[in-house]
Write a protein that holds these residues in place. Structure first.
Motif, PDB file in Angstrom:
ATOM      1  N   ASP A 107     -12.848 -30.631  19.071  1.00 52.00           N
ATOM      2  CA  ASP A 107     -14.182 -30.331  18.563  1.00 52.00           C
ATOM      3  C   ASP A 107     -14.045 -29.282  17.465  1.00 52.00           C
ATOM      4  N   ASP A 108     -14.321 -29.701  16.236  1.00 57.90           N
ATOM      5  CA  ASP A 108     -14.182 -28.797  15.102  1.00 57.90           C
ATOM      6  C   ASP A 108     -15.497 -28.026  14.893  1.00 57.90           C
ATOM      7  N   ALA A 109     -15.722 -27.068  15.799  1.00 58.85           N
ATOM      8  CA  ALA A 109     -16.866 -26.150  15.702  1.00 58.85           C
ATOM      9  C   ALA A 109     -18.213 -26.859  15.562  1.00 58.85           C
TER      10      ALA A 109
ATOM     11  N   ASN B 278     -13.869 -21.905  14.913  1.00 60.74           N
ATOM     12  CA  ASN B 278     -14.084 -21.913  13.454  1.00 60.74           C
ATOM     13  C   ASN B 278     -14.060 -23.332  12.943  1.00 60.74           C
ATOM     14  N   ARG B 279     -14.838 -23.541  11.914  1.00 62.26           N
ATOM     15  CA  ARG B 279     -14.822 -24.858  11.274  1.00 62.26           C
ATOM     16  C   ARG B 279     -13.555 -24.965  10.429  1.00 62.26           C
ATOM     17  N   ASN B 280     -12.592 -25.696  10.929  1.00 55.79           N
ATOM     18  CA  ASN B 280     -11.300 -25.795  10.247  1.00 55.79           C
ATOM     19  C   ASN B 280     -11.238 -26.949   9.282  1.00 55.79           C
TER      20      ASN B 280
ATOM     21  N   ILE C  67      -8.466 -37.423  18.556  1.00 55.74           N
ATOM     22  CA  ILE C  67      -9.750 -37.730  17.913  1.00 55.74           C
ATOM     23  C   ILE C  67     -10.442 -36.419  17.570  1.00 55.74           C
ATOM     24  N   VAL C  68     -10.584 -36.130  16.282  1.00 51.68           N
ATOM     25  CA  VAL C  68     -11.261 -34.887  15.893  1.00 51.68           C
ATOM     26  C   VAL C  68     -12.698 -35.210  15.501  1.00 51.68           C
ATOM     27  N   PHE C  69     -13.588 -34.256  15.729  1.00 51.10           N
ATOM     28  CA  PHE C  69     -14.989 -34.510  15.360  1.00 51.10           C
ATOM     29  C   PHE C  69     -15.732 -33.231  15.037  1.00 51.10           C
TER      30      PHE C  69
ATOM     31  N   GLY D 231      -6.330 -42.679   5.677  1.00 53.00           N
ATOM     32  CA  GLY D 231      -6.211 -41.317   6.183  1.00 53.00           C
ATOM     33  C   GLY D 231      -6.599 -41.104   7.629  1.00 53.00           C
ATOM     34  N   GLY D 232      -7.586 -41.815   8.111  1.00 53.67           N
ATOM     35  CA  GLY D 232      -8.139 -41.485   9.418  1.00 53.67           C
ATOM     36  C   GLY D 232      -7.428 -42.120  10.592  1.00 53.67           C
ATOM     37  N   LEU D 233      -6.861 -43.296  10.368  1.00 52.28           N
ATOM     38  CA  LEU D 233      -6.345 -44.086  11.476  1.00 52.28           C
ATOM     39  C   LEU D 233      -4.869 -44.381  11.231  1.00 52.28           C
TER      40      LEU D 233
ATOM     41  N   LEU E 195      -7.376 -41.039  15.275  1.00 51.97           N
ATOM     42  CA  LEU E 195      -8.551 -41.896  15.068  1.00 51.97           C
ATOM     43  C   LEU E 195      -9.729 -41.029  14.640  1.00 51.97           C
ATOM     44  N   ASP E 196     -10.619 -41.568  13.804  1.00 48.30           N
ATOM     45  CA  ASP E 196     -11.894 -40.909  13.545  1.00 48.30           C
ATOM     46  C   ASP E 196     -12.764 -41.032  14.793  1.00 48.30           C
ATOM     47  N   ALA E 197     -13.854 -40.289  14.829  1.00 48.54           N
ATOM     48  CA  ALA E 197     -14.668 -40.244  16.043  1.00 48.54           C
ATOM     49  C   ALA E 197     -15.750 -41.316  16.091  1.00 48.54           C
TER      50      ALA E 197
ATOM     51  N   PRO F 203     -22.229 -36.687   6.414  1.00 49.74           N
ATOM     52  CA  PRO F 203     -23.430 -36.129   7.045  1.00 49.74           C
ATOM     53  C   PRO F 203     -23.365 -34.626   7.297  1.00 49.74           C
ATOM     54  N   TYR F 204     -22.164 -34.064   7.196  1.00 46.87           N
ATOM     55  CA  TYR F 204     -22.051 -32.656   7.596  1.00 46.87           C
ATOM     56  C   TYR F 204     -21.951 -31.717   6.398  1.00 46.87           C
ATOM     57  N   LYS F 205     -22.019 -30.421   6.711  1.00 45.86           N
ATOM     58  CA  LYS F 205     -21.992 -29.406   5.648  1.00 45.86           C
ATOM     59  C   LYS F 205     -20.559 -29.109   5.227  1.00 45.86           C
TER      60      LYS F 205
ATOM     61  N   ILE G   2     -11.822 -28.762   5.311  1.00 46.08           N
ATOM     62  CA  ILE G   2     -12.900 -29.724   5.654  1.00 46.08           C
ATOM     63  C   ILE G   2     -12.517 -31.204   5.527  1.00 46.08           C
ATOM     64  N   TRP G   3     -12.433 -31.729   4.346  1.00 45.27           N
ATOM     65  CA  TRP G   3     -12.319 -33.199   4.173  1.00 45.27           C
ATOM     66  C   TRP G   3     -11.685 -33.503   2.824  1.00 45.27           C
ATOM     67  N   GLY G   4     -10.887 -34.525   2.766  1.00 38.38           N
ATOM     68  CA  GLY G   4     -10.458 -35.081   1.483  1.00 38.38           C
ATOM     69  C   GLY G   4      -9.065 -34.705   1.037  1.00 38.38           C
ATOM     70  N   ALA G   5      -8.394 -35.669   0.397  1.00 37.07           N
ATOM     71  CA  ALA G   5      -7.100 -35.522  -0.275  1.00 37.07           C
ATOM     72  C   ALA G   5      -5.900 -35.446   0.665  1.00 37.07           C
ATOM     73  N   GLU G   6      -6.144 -35.148   1.943  1.00 36.22           N
ATOM     74  CA  GLU G   6      -5.002 -35.052   2.864  1.00 36.22           C
ATOM     75  C   GLU G   6      -4.336 -36.412   3.044  1.00 36.22           C
ATOM     76  N   ASN G   7      -5.120 -37.484   2.864  1.00 36.71           N
ATOM     77  CA  ASN G   7      -4.545 -38.826   3.028  1.00 36.71           C
ATOM     78  C   ASN G   7      -3.581 -39.156   1.893  1.00 36.71           C
TER      79      ASN G   7
ATOM     80  N   ALA H 236      -8.114 -29.366  12.500  1.00 40.21           N
ATOM     81  CA  ALA H 236      -8.424 -29.911  13.819  1.00 40.21           C
ATOM     82  C   ALA H 236      -7.316 -30.854  14.291  1.00 40.21           C
ATOM     83  N   ARG H 237      -6.826 -31.696  13.397  1.00 37.18           N
ATOM     84  CA  ARG H 237      -5.764 -32.636  13.799  1.00 37.18           C
ATOM     85  C   ARG H 237      -4.484 -31.882  14.139  1.00 37.18           C
ATOM     86  N   LEU H 238      -4.200 -30.822  13.382  1.00 37.12           N
ATOM     87  CA  LEU H 238      -3.003 -30.025  13.675  1.00 37.12           C
ATOM     88  C   LEU H 238      -3.121 -29.406  15.068  1.00 37.12           C
TER      89      LEU H 238
END
Ligand code: UD2
Ligand code: MN
Length: 600
Positions: free
Chosen positions: A198-200, A227-229, A165-167, A334-336, A250-252, A392-394, A356-361, A234-236
């Motif tokens: 915990d991704d930073a 570092n914010r990976n 579970i990454v967050f 992608g998440g689950l 799983l998502d958090a 919600p995040y940057k 950060i986010w996106g396209a990996e799925n 984070a999953r790796l």
């Protein structure tokens, strides 16, 4: 004789009265206790200063149309209120109310609390007030269908799971509820470990306080990244230390339900499949658990946005015949998902260049299918997830930069000619195409002898709506001037088709695929269909009303009527006018020009 019987009766009557009196007395005493207890509680509640009552309303907030007070920007505060907002951001306000949200039921708030909840919304893009009220070990009903419940698994034979579970800056209560749900509803024998990554995060409640909470839990460990990976990094990180046979991501902000793990492990054991649970909905407002529609699979639009669509007819048929069997999906959300660790690494883990986010799925789904594995959904594993409307995040570097470069990587490596299609119509992404170093990923594709994207489209998603060498692509323009097309943003399903401004060659909303069998397909899997008195855009299907046969410059329905632009007198070009099929006549409103546009 008569006298004694009468006396006994009298005696019984008195006994009865005494018993009744005692019962009334007990009831009265109880009622007194109850009333005073409630009174005490009310007084205490009034005196207790709830943390969110300390919120200040300043000029950064305004009242919107619905009468709700809304915060513009991020957090309540600004000058004077800064400390308060910091305090809110960094404090864990979990305080469960007995019974709240139990059984997956919604939590309702008072009007005053609703205002506060709205103000705090930007913190997590879900209702944190509600989440903090629901016990982290709340109960949930068994969400499985009868046929799934009757499947028996030999637990001893199943592989073991490492749940990852990454967050990044997740809410404490939501994260803990995800963990607790896994601990409560996974067979001891099968759950090897839960790895939190915990991704930073920078929220204070996620450091020591979380460490302490987790220290009390068996099998749970935390890895921290300074570092914010992003979620891929984070999953790796989690996957590298996993000791179980199967990785389960799983998502958090999830809650798993009874029997969730067995069907995943049962299928993942096969070593040729990425298996996803059926994702149900946890309401972002009330955290109510609701079932999501049964018949869905994952795919994507021309712009490579992930979409849930109705599966193909043959998959639907198989689903009905075999309601507990996993079924294939062109792409995963992608998440689950669960995958045998050996397969995950053999196929190249993740593209660590994705930030950060996106396209990996999509990248993972294409890689799986093209390189000899499969992606499937099992209807028997049901997991709730909070789908959020906003992130919600940057995004360090900016949202579009991050998203575009991830998409560019995925498209470049896996999509062949369709990558050219994607880049041609997305110039900002095309502009950063060459900045991506995907050498390793291209090598990986070669080494794994993966199949082409054409093979993927034809075999995994034959009902796709992309252009191909066998399909015409371009603009369909009426003699009067207006073009066929969909309106951008949220294309209304079943919305009436209208004559539109034609736009440029790069305007995807005016470009259409025309298939050999006569379907007119737009982006988002919409097909032109003759409805009741109007032509409409509907999900592409086997409906005969979606067939438009070209006859010279006309487009005819199966029954032989002609596609007509309904032109009023004041509107000579037909822009914004409706379309329908009518009796064929000699009229320009039935003349259509096919303007081919090269798609790659
Ligand atoms: C969906 C997926 C998500 C991911 C994403 C595409 C589901 C239910 N969710 O979006 O898993 O595949 O599509 O990229 O299928 N996170 C980090 N670091 C970051 C950003 C996010 O650790 O820099 C975590 C985040 O806290 C969360 C997870 O990654 O636990 C997924 O992020 P999300 O919930 O914002 O993604 P979602 O569900 O919108
Ligand atoms: Mn999520």
């Amino acid at each position: 004789m008569l006298r004694t019987e009468f006396g006994a009766l009298l005696c019984r009557g008195r006994k009865k009265r005494i018993v009744t009196l005692i019962l009334i007395l007990i009831f009265l005493i109880n009622a007194m206790f109850y009333v005073s207890f409630e009174l005490y509680n009310t007084v205490m509640r009034k005196n207790k200063k709830l943390w969110y009552n300390r919120l200040k309303y300043d000029k950064n907030s305004y009242v919107d149309e619905s009468g709700m007070r809304v915060i513009v920007g991020h957090y309540v505060g600004g000058i004077g209120g800064a400390n308060l907002s910091e305090e809110i951001m960094h404090t864990n306000n979990y305080s469960p109310v007995p019974g709240a949200g139990e059984g997956g039921r919604p939590v309702q708030l008072s009007p005053r609390e609703l205002i506060t909840a709205r103000e705090l919304y930007t913190l997590h893009s879900y209702n944190i007030l509600v989440s903090d009220r629901i016990a982290i070990n709340r109960s949930l009903p068994d969400m499985r269908s009868d046929s799934c419940r009757s499947v028996v698994y030999d637990t001893e034979e199943l592989p073991t799971a490492s749940v990852i579970i990454v967050f990044h800056n997740e809410a404490w209560s939501t994260l803990m509820r995800t963990i607790m749900s896994v601990l409560m509803r996974s067979p001891q024998l099968l759950l090897k470990q839960i790895i939190l990554v915990d991704d930073a995060s920078d929220r204070r409640y996620l450091s020591e306080e979380l460490d302490n909470a987790v220290a009390n839990l068996d099998k749970v460990q935390i890895l921290r990244s300074s570092n914010r990976n992003g979620l891929v990094g984070a999953r790796l990180m989690g996957a590298r230390v996993a000791t179980g046979d199967v990785l389960v991501f799983l998502d958090a902000h999830c809650e798993v339900t009874k029997g969730w793990l067995e069907p995943l492990l049962d299928r993942a054991g096969n070593d040729d499949v990425f298996i996803c649970p059926h994702i149900d909905l946890l309401s972002e407002d009330t955290l109510a658990y609701t079932k999501s529609i049964d018949a869905h699979w994952g795919a994507f639009s021309w712009r490579l946005h992930f979409r849930w669509l109705t599966p193909s007819g043959d998959v639907m048929l198989k689903k009905i015949r075999n309601p507990s069997k996993p079924y294939p999906t062109p792409a995963m959300a992608g998440g689950l998902f669960a995958v045998r660790k050996s397969l995950f690494w053999r196929l190249g883990g993740y593209d660590s260049g994705m930030l950060i986010w996106g396209a990996e799925n999509l990248e993972l789904s294409w890689r799986a299918w093209q390189c000899g594995a499969r992606v499937e959904i099992t209807p028997c594993s049901r997991v709730g997830h909070i789908f959020r409307r906003h992130s919600p995040y940057k995004y360090p570097g900016g949202v579009s930069k991050v998203l575009n470069s991830n998409l560019a990587r995925a498209a470049t490596v896996w999509m062949d000619e369709w990558a050219d299609f994607f880049f041609k119509f997305n110039p900002p992404i095309s502009a950063i195409r060459d900045q991506q170093n995907v050498y390793d990923r291209v090598e990986l594709r070669k080494n794994l002898h993966c199949k082409s994207f054409e093979w993927y489209l034809e075999n995994v998603w034959p009902q796709h709506f992309f252009p191909t060498t066998k399909r015409w692509f371009g603009r369909i323009k009426n003699e009067k001037g207006a073009c066929l097309g969909i309106t951008g943003g949220t294309p209304g399903l079943g919305a009436p088709a209208l004559g539109l401004q034609c736009g440029t060659d790069l305007d995807l909303d005016r470009l259409l695929v025309y298939t050999p069998e006569g379907k007119i397909m737009a982006d988002e899997g919409l097909c032109l269909q003759q409805g009741n008195g109007r032509a409409v855009w509907k999900s592409c299907s086997d409906n005969k009303k979606q067939i438009w046969v070209q006859d010279g410059a006309r487009l005819k329905t199966i029954s032989g009527s002609c596609l007509t632009l309904l032109i009023s007198e004041k509107n000579s070009d037909g822009i914004d006018e409706a379309l329908t099929s009518k009796r064929c006549v000699e009229d320009d409103s039935q003349i259509w020009h096919f303007e081919r546009v090269p798609w790659r």
